[in-house]
Design a protein around this motif. Sequence first.
Motif, short mmCIF file in Angstrom:
data_model
loop_
_atom_site.label_atom_id
_atom_site.label_comp_id
_atom_site.label_asym_id
_atom_site.label_seq_id
_atom_site.Cartn_x
_atom_site.Cartn_y
_atom_site.Cartn_z
N LYS B 54 4.07 -14.00 -7.18
CA LYS B 54 3.91 -12.55 -7.29
C LYS B 54 5.24 -11.83 -7.08
O LYS B 54 5.65 -10.98 -7.87
N SER B 55 5.91 -12.20 -5.98
CA SER B 55 7.20 -11.55 -5.71
C SER B 55 8.20 -11.86 -6.81
O SER B 55 8.99 -11.00 -7.20
N THR B 56 8.15 -13.09 -7.29
CA THR B 56 9.08 -13.48 -8.36
C THR B 56 8.85 -12.63 -9.60
O THR B 56 9.81 -12.16 -10.23
N PHE B 99 9.72 -3.66 -1.18
CA PHE B 99 9.86 -5.11 -1.00
C PHE B 99 8.86 -5.62 0.03
O PHE B 99 8.42 -4.89 0.90
N GLN B 100 8.59 -6.92 -0.09
CA GLN B 100 7.61 -7.54 0.81
C GLN B 100 8.05 -7.43 2.27
O GLN B 100 7.25 -7.14 3.14
N GLY B 101 9.34 -7.64 2.53
CA GLY B 101 9.81 -7.56 3.91
C GLY B 101 10.34 -6.19 4.29
O GLY B 101 10.96 -6.04 5.33
N CYS B 176 5.18 -2.55 -6.08
CA CYS B 176 4.90 -2.69 -4.65
C CYS B 176 4.57 -4.13 -4.33
O CYS B 176 3.64 -4.69 -4.91
N ASP B 177 5.32 -4.72 -3.41
CA ASP B 177 5.02 -6.10 -3.03
C ASP B 177 4.20 -6.07 -1.74
O ASP B 177 4.72 -5.80 -0.67
N GLU B 178 2.93 -6.34 -1.87
CA GLU B 178 2.00 -6.40 -0.74
C GLU B 178 2.05 -5.17 0.15
O GLU B 178 2.40 -5.26 1.32
N PRO B 179 1.66 -4.03 -0.39
CA PRO B 179 1.70 -2.82 0.43
C PRO B 179 0.63 -2.80 1.52
O PRO B 179 0.74 -2.03 2.46
MG LIG Z 1 5.59 -12.50 -2.16
#
Ligand SMILES: [Mg+2]
Lengths: 259, 275
Positions: B54-56, B99-101, B176-179
């Motif tokens: 997903k992030s990729t 970003f996820q982080g 949005c990465d994992e909001p």
């Molecule tokens: Mg990810």
Amino acid sequence: MASRALARTGRRAVDFVHDLGRLTAFGMSVANWSRRRPFRLRRLIDEMYDIGVLSLAVIGVSGVAVGMVLGLQGYNTLVRFGAEESLGAVVGLSLVRELGPVLTALLVAGRAGSAIAAEIGSMVVTEQLDGLRMMSIHPIDFVVAPKVLAMIACMPLLSSLFIVLGLFGGYLVGVVFLGVDPGSYLTGLEEAVEFSEDVLGSLIKAFVFGILVALVATYRGFTAAPSAAGVSAATTSTVVVASVSTLIVDYLITALWGV
Amino acid sequence: MQSAARKQDAIPSDCVDVRDLTVVRGSRPVFRGLSCRFPLGKISVVLGGSGSGKSTLLRALACLLRPDSGEIWLGEDTQLCGMSERRVRSYRERVGMMFQGGALLDSMTVFDNVALPLRERTRRSRAEIEREVHGVFESVGLEQVDALLPGQLSGGMLRRAALARALITQPQILLCDEPFSGLDPNTVRRVESLLVDLNRELQITMIIASHHIASTLRMADHVVVLVDGSAVSGTPEAVRRATHPRVAEFFVEEAFAPDAEQPPPDASGPGGNPA
Ligand SMILES: [Mg+2]
Ligand SMILES: Nc1ncnc2c1ncn2[C@@H]1O[C@H](COP(=O)(O)OP(=O)(O)OP(=O)(O)O)[C@@H](O)[C@H]1O
């Protein structure tokens, strides 16, 4: 067996040249971004604080200690020839021409260079640099250039401080502890050290070492593998590469320009 | 509904069209010929287990990585892969990414982080910037965080601060990465309705990576499920009834814990510390 060793050596050599090329391109890009507006004065000052002010203690203590050792060794050698009045010249020349800029560069590489590599490396790991890219802010512009400029500005200042405190250390040991005549220490110093050659050369050396340490540190951090191990490898190699290349470049400058 | 290579198809004008994307990270391919579409002006959710890419995929959509092969078309006339640096810049001015982080700069306060894109890219006055930043903070439900550093926020607050930074420039496309991960159920609904409202009002194209099935079913117009390096996509209902065994499995597992978020095991911490 032998062919494998040869292949490995060859690959290392090719990697080295690649790395050198990328470092050069990186340096050009830093130079390019440093010239562009807006000039980030605020970030430059913050970085100068981190690099310069926080290195003062290390540089100060080391400077005095090195000066004291020079005073002691110089005295012990000179006294055999009955030439202890030249102590000021010996201490002054070795500090100004070599030890000041070189040791300052080594200390700054260990103290500030490693911190820079670790900071930028951890920004890679936590995607902070990608975050900047997404805001159309170039990481070299925003993060790298201020650090490099600050390091280049600080290195001659720190080196000068090191030299002054070293002269003081030499004076302390030679004059106060061992009884060399204070007048001849200072006269010897004054006569031996030429401004245009020695002092200017010393500043040029410190300036070049500043560029070298700054580029190595930021480049290693910037290209760190995105993991904790990658950051620690970048930090270690910053100190090693910056120190060794400082010594090599020092020889080259001395040999070519006679400083 | 099932995705297939659509090389010969005409490029649609109302979609982000991912065509035959292959991304190799390390020695292993993350995607092998991934094809999927994200309708413009709609909310799309990318579902998939941890490590499914997903992030990729979001990074490829943000031009942060260069795919090994494949194309990503934004409408009919923009191909995102292999654009020049200048065109990437102008594309990114229209894109917000969370970003996820979090990816907030950990040497700056949260306020400065969120104000940064406005300071860098616009000529707004201090007062205007302050008003806008506080407006966004309010809409994501953050209070009194101005002077804190990102390292001093909780995971959920960090996520909302990251979302605030992505929203502050009023992007046309929001990645949005994992909001929702690490948020309590109330905040999940709050962020969810914020995103839905933004989408309905401003027709922002949203592409959201998530594990969160319940919120996906509530808000998504379009769902893309990543399984084994390829995609199954369609409306939420259609995907839910999909016959693909891995996809069905995914929904069954999650159905037992509709609001509980499963944090990814390999999530990196909230911002590293400068050494
Ligand atoms: Mg990810
Ligand atoms: N820099 C990298 N080098 C090598 N492999 C990578 C790298 N980044 C990601 N991968 C691999 O790519 C795959 C997809 O990673 P990605 O981060 O896109 O997953 P994800 O779906 O976002 O997972 P999560 O839900 O845990 O965030 C993973 O298997 C991971 O091992």
